[in-house]
Design an enzyme around this catalytic site. Sequence first.
Site, PDB file in Angstrom:
ATOM      1  N   SER A 168       0.744  -1.294  -0.134  1.00 39.09           N
ATOM      2  CA  SER A 168       0.089   0.030  -0.092  1.00 39.09           C
ATOM      3  C   SER A 168       0.943   1.269  -0.056  1.00 39.09           C
ATOM      4  O   SER A 168       2.032   1.230   0.620  1.00 39.09           O
ATOM      5  CB  SER A 168      -0.838  -0.114   1.377  1.00 39.09           C
ATOM      6  OG  SER A 168      -1.477   1.254   1.453  1.00 39.09           O
TER       7      SER A 168
ATOM      8  N   TYR B 268      -2.247  -0.097  10.251  1.00 35.37           N
ATOM      9  CA  TYR B 268      -2.353  -0.623   8.825  1.00 35.37           C
ATOM     10  C   TYR B 268      -1.108  -0.163   8.207  1.00 35.37           C
ATOM     11  O   TYR B 268      -0.434  -0.887   7.409  1.00 35.37           O
ATOM     12  CB  TYR B 268      -3.461   0.001   8.166  1.00 35.37           C
ATOM     13  CG  TYR B 268      -3.676  -0.530   6.763  1.00 35.37           C
ATOM     14  CD1 TYR B 268      -3.958  -1.628   6.298  1.00 35.37           C
ATOM     15  CD2 TYR B 268      -3.423   0.677   5.597  1.00 35.37           C
ATOM     16  CE1 TYR B 268      -3.873  -1.857   5.072  1.00 35.37           C
ATOM     17  CE2 TYR B 268      -3.191   0.173   4.401  1.00 35.37           C
ATOM     18  CZ  TYR B 268      -3.658  -1.193   4.132  1.00 35.37           C
ATOM     19  OH  TYR B 268      -3.763  -1.371   2.762  1.00 35.37           O
TER      20      TYR B 268
END
Length: 251
Positions: free
Chosen positions: A150, A163
Site C-alpha cells: 500500500s 495498517y
Amino acid sequence: MKQLKFPLLNKTAIVTGGGTGIGRAVSTLLARQGATVAIFYSNSDSDAQDTVSTITEEGGKAIAFQADIADALMVRKTIETVRQSFGRIDYLVNNAGITKQLNFNDLDAIDDDIWDALFDVNVKGTFHCCQAAAPYLKEQTGSAIVNIGSIAGETGYGSSLPYAVSKSAVHGMTRSLARALAPAVRVNCVAPGAVATRWWQGNEEKMRALSGHLPLQRISTPEDIADLVLMLLKAESVTGQVLRAENGQTL
C-alpha cells in the site's frame, strides 16, 4: 515470432483474497491469460465461488480454497493441496489483507488486539504463504511472488496507523525475500494508492482526503492493479522492487 494467445498456459497461480476487489481482478486476468488459478479466501465464500464461476464461464480454470492465512498450518496444508491438485505452483500473489478504520491521530484508540489482528494477517499471513509456497515455486523456471502492499506503507499515512506500519513491513519483507529466494524466485510488490473497492465504501471522503492532490486526477480500479501484478509476474529482470501505483500522489 508468433505471440502466444495464452502466455500463462500450463501455469498455476495462487491468489490470496482472490474473490473480491483487487484479488478478483487479478484472478480473472491471470485466468484469461491461461493460468489455472487457486483462489484463497477466509470468509468471503460466496464472492470466491462467484469469481470461480465467472472464470469458468469464460473458459478458464479456477478453484476456491478456504484458508485463514494467519494460520500457518492451514496455509501449509492448503498449498500442499494446490500442488497435489495441479502438479505445480508458478506464481503467488499475496493480496489478502485487512484494515481498521481509525482516526489517524488518536493513539489511544489503538490497542494490542488491533496490532495483533493486522500483523497476523497482513505481515505474518503474507510470510506464511511465501514460506509454504517457496519449495514448490523453486521447482519451476520463471516463478514469482507479488505482494500487494500500500502507498500507506511508503508514506506512513493511511486508514489507520497500524495498517500503515503493517504495509511498511510487507514492503520490507518483499526486499528481504527477494534476496532469500534468489535466483530461483523473483519477489516484488505493488503499492497501490486509493483503489475503488468495497474497503472504502462509506469512507469515500476519507479516501479522497488521504489521497490529496492526484496529478492524474483519477482513482485506480482493481483492474489497474491487476495489470501491474501481471507485468511483475512476467518481468524476469525485476526483483525486490516496490512499484507505486498511486496516480502521482507522492510526486
